[in-house]
Write an enzyme that holds these catalytic residues in place. Structure first.
Site, PDB file in Angstrom:
ATOM      1  N   GLY A 281      34.995  44.509  25.196  1.00 19.54           N
ATOM      2  CA  GLY A 281      34.553  43.435  26.347  1.00 19.54           C
ATOM      3  C   GLY A 281      33.800  43.920  27.382  1.00 19.54           C
ATOM      4  N   ARG A 282      34.382  44.372  28.365  1.00 20.81           N
ATOM      5  CA  ARG A 282      33.661  45.026  29.536  1.00 20.81           C
ATOM      6  C   ARG A 282      32.714  45.910  29.390  1.00 20.81           C
ATOM      7  NH1 ARG A 282      36.344  45.546  34.352  1.00 20.81           N
ATOM      8  NH2 ARG A 282      38.486  45.149  32.939  1.00 20.81           N
ATOM      9  N   ARG A 317      37.257  39.925  41.017  1.00 25.37           N
ATOM     10  CA  ARG A 317      37.591  41.301  40.899  1.00 25.37           C
ATOM     11  C   ARG A 317      38.140  41.916  41.923  1.00 25.37           C
ATOM     12  NH1 ARG A 317      35.574  44.766  38.774  1.00 25.37           N
ATOM     13  NH2 ARG A 317      37.313  45.665  37.537  1.00 25.37           N
ATOM     14  N   CYS A 348      37.644  30.259  52.633  1.00 21.69           N
ATOM     15  CA  CYS A 348      38.614  30.097  53.688  1.00 21.69           C
ATOM     16  C   CYS A 348      39.786  30.857  53.487  1.00 21.69           C
ATOM     17  CB  CYS A 348      38.663  28.835  53.917  1.00 21.69           C
ATOM     18  SG  CYS A 348      39.796  28.563  55.535  1.00 21.69           S
ATOM     19  N   GLU A 349      39.699  32.191  53.342  1.00 19.77           N
ATOM     20  CA  GLU A 349      40.696  33.227  53.064  1.00 19.77           C
ATOM     21  C   GLU A 349      40.405  34.738  53.693  1.00 19.77           C
ATOM     22  OE1 GLU A 349      43.711  32.583  50.621  1.00 19.77           O
ATOM     23  OE2 GLU A 349      43.014  30.745  49.866  1.00 19.77           O
TER      24      GLU A 349
HETATM   25  C1  PLP Z   1      40.749  41.810  27.115  1.00 16.83           C
HETATM   26  C2  PLP Z   1      41.082  42.184  25.403  1.00 16.83           C
HETATM   27  C3  PLP Z   1      39.841  42.969  25.169  1.00 16.83           C
HETATM   28  C4  PLP Z   1      38.700  43.515  25.865  1.00 16.83           C
HETATM   29  O1  PLP Z   1      39.094  44.236  26.849  1.00 16.83           O
HETATM   30  P1  PLP Z   1      37.829  44.959  27.555  1.00 16.83           P
HETATM   31  O2  PLP Z   1      38.668  45.806  28.586  1.00 16.83           O
HETATM   32  O3  PLP Z   1      37.192  43.924  28.299  1.00 16.83           O
HETATM   33  O4  PLP Z   1      36.999  46.014  26.825  1.00 16.83           O
HETATM   34  C5  PLP Z   1      40.230  43.268  23.821  1.00 16.83           C
HETATM   35  N1  PLP Z   1      41.163  42.958  22.892  1.00 16.83           N
HETATM   36  C6  PLP Z   1      42.075  41.989  23.422  1.00 16.83           C
HETATM   37  C7  PLP Z   1      43.078  41.503  22.530  1.00 16.83           C
HETATM   38  C8  PLP Z   1      42.111  41.651  24.807  1.00 16.83           C
HETATM   39  O5  PLP Z   1      43.042  40.923  25.437  1.00 16.83           O
END
Ligand code: PLP
Length: 424
Positions: A281-282, A317, A348-349
């Protein structure tokens, strides 16, 4: 990221960020299409020596245009809710390349997955039995993998370590073989794979080797029991370099070099050919976006504060994970960093701090800051807290610009709210 010398402006994806902010307003998320494609292709290249698939983790960034780019690159998807399933369907990611994850899926979600033949990563024995019943009701087989808690410990923030023994995700390593044996007997259940995901923002790939060894040990145990698999899904979690000078992020190639020898040794010795799935993902979207925000006030108090128009409503984050994001002054990119500032949002934190104690060029009201590497868990975790409509998102590609999400308006804050008749 490059600068244009005459103007001292930040150029991102071939576009002048200051001009974009003037034209589209702030705060503003901007995503560089080329960066996403490059990051994705690096995975394809890294894993090309085996039959593989790359499932993008939609929770990192659920923008339809971005999902569409990934669909065109051949991505599948990891979804965690019926809503994320809706996003990937809307973006045209083929359903046979989707894995439905989650530790708390509703009956409606399970039903939809079975009806659509979306494979489900089963998180508990309870869910396995429910799924068998659902399959009976729907009249179709439920295709499953089982989410393994491999009991490995990546050295990351505990909020994003998901493969610890104590984590809420998955079935304990020691119970996996017995769970598969039960699954093999249950009506309506078709075993397709095995799954784990050990955490996020992982910078040391050694832990992947450890997890892969454990997973391949299970795979061997399953084949010994006559249970065959179509895929082995080792999850996502590869980290990125948020702090350029301090962190060197591993590449997809580093990840492949940690995983593949172990994967290949087992598949070869067993004479089996399951597909390898990874779920980044990231590392696909994180570096591809910036958040541009305008300075509303500069104040010398206990600290030298720079108050901008984006806070944890748009980027949670720093507050949630103590995460570091690099900040640059988008209209004074090359000016000498002469002042020590703490960059804070409008919420407001007192915890609404985006960047603590950073050396930046001297700034004034109206200047623009760009917060870097916000493409993952940025907009997707945004909220309307404090009565703030969510901001717009742009996609840039070699200087061409498209709006991929329009700015919310105050009407959006009250859209689903109802004042009962008796209170009118
Ligand atoms: C969040 C997640 C990912 C992706 O994680 P990244 O750190 O963004 O690469 C992959 N598989 C599952 C099951 C997740 O929950």
């Amino acid at each position: 990221m490059v600068t244009r010398a005459e103007t001292d402006h930040l150029i991102f994806g071939g576009a002048d960020v200051v001009e974009l902010a003037e034209r589209y307003g702030t705060p503003l998320y901007i995503t560089d299409e080329r960066s996403i494609r490059t990051n994705f292709r690096n995975y394809k290249t890294a894993f090309q020596s085996v039959d593989h698939a790359i499932y993008f983790a939609v929770k990192a960034n659920g923008n339809l245009a971005i999902l569409r780019i990934l669909a065109a690159e051949g991505a599948g998807a990891d979804v965690f809710s019926g809503g994320e399933l809706h996003l990937v369907r809307s973006a045209g990611i083929p359903l046979h390349k989707v894995l439905f994850n989650g530790n708390s899926k509703s009956e409606e979600e399970l039903k939809e997955a079975v009806e659509l033949k979306v494979q489900v990563s089963v998180d508990s024995l309870d869910e396995l039995r429910t799924l068998s019943e659902v399959a009976g009701e729907v009249g179709k087989e439920a295709e499953i993998a089982i989410r393994v808690n491999p009991d490995v410990s990546p050295n990351v923030n505990p909020k994003i370590a998901t493969g610890l023994r104590t984590s809420k995700f998955g079935i304990p390593y020691s119970e996996i073989l017995a769970t598969y044996e039960e699954a093999a007997k249950l009506p309506g259940i078709a075993i397709k794979g095995i799954h784990c995901h050990i955490g996020s923002q992982i910078l040391d790939v050694g832990v992947y080797r450890e997890a892969t060894e454990k997973m391949m040990g299970l795979v061997k145990g399953l084949y010994d029991r006559g249970i065959e698999l179509e895929f082995v899904d080792l999850g996502g979690g590869l980290g990125i370099s948020y702090q350029k000078e301090k962190e060197r992020a591993p590449t997809p190639k580093d990840l492949a070099e940690a995983i593949l020898p172990v994967f290949k040794t087992t598949t070869k010795s067993q004479g089996i050919t399951p597909k390898l799935i990874v779920e980044p993902g990231r590392s696909i979207v994180g570096p591809a976006s910036i958040l541009v925000s305008k300075i509303n006030a500069v104040k010398k108090a206990f600290k030298h504060f720079v108050a901008i128009d984006a806070g944890f409503n748009l980027l949670i984050r720093p507050v949630m994970y103590d995460a570091y994001h690099e900040v640059v002054v988008a209209n004074k990119l090359e000016a000498p960093a002469s002042e020590l500032y703490t960059v804070v949002g409008p919420i407001c934190e007192s915890g609404d701090i985006i960047a603590k104690d950073r050396m930046l060029p001297e700034v004034k009201r109206g200047d623009l800051v760009a917060i870097l590497d916000v493409g993952a868990y940025g907009f997707s975790m945004s909220s309307q807290y404090n009565g703030r409509p969510r901001c717009a998102e742009l996609l840039v590609c070699d200087g061409a610009v498209d709006v991929i999400r329009s700015r919310e308006r105050v009407e959006d804050l009250i859209r689903n709210q109802v004042i009962p008749e008796r209170l009118r």
